[in-house]
Design a protein around this motif. Structure first.
Motif, PDB file in Angstrom:
ATOM      1  N   GLU A 177     -27.650 -42.495 -12.073  1.00 12.24           N
ATOM      2  CA  GLU A 177     -28.522 -43.548 -12.305  1.00 12.24           C
ATOM      3  C   GLU A 177     -29.629 -43.085 -13.251  1.00 12.24           C
ATOM      4  OE1 GLU A 177     -29.884 -44.683  -8.542  1.00 12.24           O
ATOM      5  OE2 GLU A 177     -30.503 -42.723  -7.903  1.00 12.24           O
ATOM      6  N   MET A 178     -29.983 -44.107 -14.122  1.00 12.19           N
ATOM      7  CA  MET A 178     -31.039 -43.860 -14.884  1.00 12.19           C
ATOM      8  C   MET A 178     -32.301 -44.581 -14.605  1.00 12.19           C
ATOM      9  SD  MET A 178     -29.017 -44.080 -18.600  1.00 12.19           S
ATOM     10  CE  MET A 178     -27.693 -45.433 -18.058  1.00 12.19           C
ATOM     11  N   GLU A 198     -35.330 -39.875 -16.536  1.00 14.30           N
ATOM     12  CA  GLU A 198     -34.600 -38.971 -15.722  1.00 14.30           C
ATOM     13  C   GLU A 198     -33.158 -39.486 -15.311  1.00 14.30           C
ATOM     14  OE1 GLU A 198     -34.683 -36.468 -11.561  1.00 14.30           O
ATOM     15  OE2 GLU A 198     -36.630 -37.551 -12.352  1.00 14.30           O
ATOM     16  N   VAL A 199     -32.089 -38.859 -15.602  1.00 15.97           N
ATOM     17  CA  VAL A 199     -30.983 -39.188 -14.865  1.00 15.97           C
ATOM     18  C   VAL A 199     -30.422 -38.476 -13.940  1.00 15.97           C
ATOM     19  CG1 VAL A 199     -28.341 -39.592 -15.565  1.00 15.97           C
ATOM     20  CG2 VAL A 199     -30.231 -39.965 -17.309  1.00 15.97           C
ATOM     21  N   ARG A 200     -29.895 -38.981 -12.792  1.00 16.17           N
ATOM     22  CA  ARG A 200     -29.665 -38.271 -11.594  1.00 16.17           C
ATOM     23  C   ARG A 200     -28.308 -38.837 -10.956  1.00 16.17           C
ATOM     24  NH1 ARG A 200     -34.299 -40.449  -7.428  1.00 16.17           N
ATOM     25  NH2 ARG A 200     -33.417 -42.337  -7.186  1.00 16.17           N
ATOM     26  N   ASN A 201     -27.737 -37.935  -9.989  1.00 16.48           N
ATOM     27  CA  ASN A 201     -26.762 -38.300  -9.514  1.00 16.48           C
ATOM     28  C   ASN A 201     -26.929 -39.293  -8.381  1.00 16.48           C
ATOM     29  OD1 ASN A 201     -24.645 -38.166  -7.047  1.00 16.48           O
ATOM     30  ND2 ASN A 201     -23.458 -37.072  -8.563  1.00 16.48           N
ATOM     31  N   LYS A 202     -26.273 -40.579  -8.296  1.00 14.49           N
ATOM     32  CA  LYS A 202     -26.689 -41.450  -7.247  1.00 14.49           C
ATOM     33  C   LYS A 202     -26.532 -41.023  -5.918  1.00 14.49           C
ATOM     34  CE  LYS A 202     -27.760 -45.714  -5.241  1.00 14.49           C
ATOM     35  NZ  LYS A 202     -29.020 -45.792  -5.059  1.00 14.49           N
ATOM     36  N   ILE A 203     -25.600 -40.433  -5.638  1.00 11.87           N
ATOM     37  CA  ILE A 203     -25.211 -40.035  -4.257  1.00 11.87           C
ATOM     38  C   ILE A 203     -26.075 -39.006  -3.715  1.00 11.87           C
ATOM     39  CG2 ILE A 203     -23.365 -39.240  -2.656  1.00 11.87           C
ATOM     40  CD1 ILE A 203     -23.361 -42.255  -3.825  1.00 11.87           C
TER      41      ILE A 203
END
Length: 132
Positions: free
Chosen positions: A67-68, A85-90
Motif C-alpha cells: 500500500e502507498m 511511504e510504501v509498506r506491506n499491507k499485511i
C-alpha cells in the motif's frame, strides 16, 4: 499518513531475484502522486519536477499486497510537495520512503501556472462547490 492505494505484486512485477522490481514500484508511486496532485490542485495538467533520495528499506515478493501513502507537506505558488511511504499491507513493514516529491501545476502549453491552493483538500471538501 493515509494509505489508500494498494497493489498486488504479480510475476510480471518481479526482478531476477524474485522480488519487486524497483522500476515498477517507482512507476506506481509516480502515477499515484500525480493523481494526488491532480485532485489537490484541481487541474489534470501536473508534471513531476523533483523526487528526492529514494530509500528502499525492504522488499516485496510475489503475492504480497503493498500500500502507498502520500501526503502533501507544502504548497508553493505553482507547486505541491509531498511525502511518500510504501509498506506491506499485511505486515505493515516499510518497503520504501521518499521524503520529497514536487509536482508543478502547468497550463495547456506546459508552462508553470499558480494554483491558488494553500492547504490539503480532504475528501469531504472535494464534493463542495469550488470558490469562483
Amino acid at each position: 499518513m493515509n494509505f489508500h492505494t494498494r497493489k498486488w505484486v504479480k510475476p510480471e512485477d518481479l526482478n531476477p531475484n524474485g522480488t519487486l522490481f524497483g522500476g515498477s514500484l517507482l512507476r506506481w508511486i509516480d502515477e499515484e502522486a500525480a493523481i494526488y496532485a491532480i485532485v489537490q490542485l484541481n487541474n489534470p495538467r501536473v508534471v513531476t519536477k523533483y523526487i528526492s533520495e529514494i530509500n528502499f528499506v525492504s522488499s516485496a515478493r510475489q503475492g504480497d499486497i503493498i500500500e502507498m501513502g502520500i501526503t502533501a507537506t507544502a504548497f508553493g505558488n505553482t507547486s505541491l510537495t509531498m511525502r511518500c511511504e510504501v509498506r506491506n499491507k499485511i505486515t505493515r513493514k516499510s518497503i520504501l520512503t521518499i521524503d520529497k516529491m514536487v509536482f508543478v501545476n502547468v497550463d495547456e502549453d506546459g508552462n508553470p501556472v499558480p494554483h491558488g491552493r494553500t492547504h490539503i483538500k480532504y475528501i469531504e471538501e472535494q464534493f463542495e462547490k469550488e470558490d469562483l
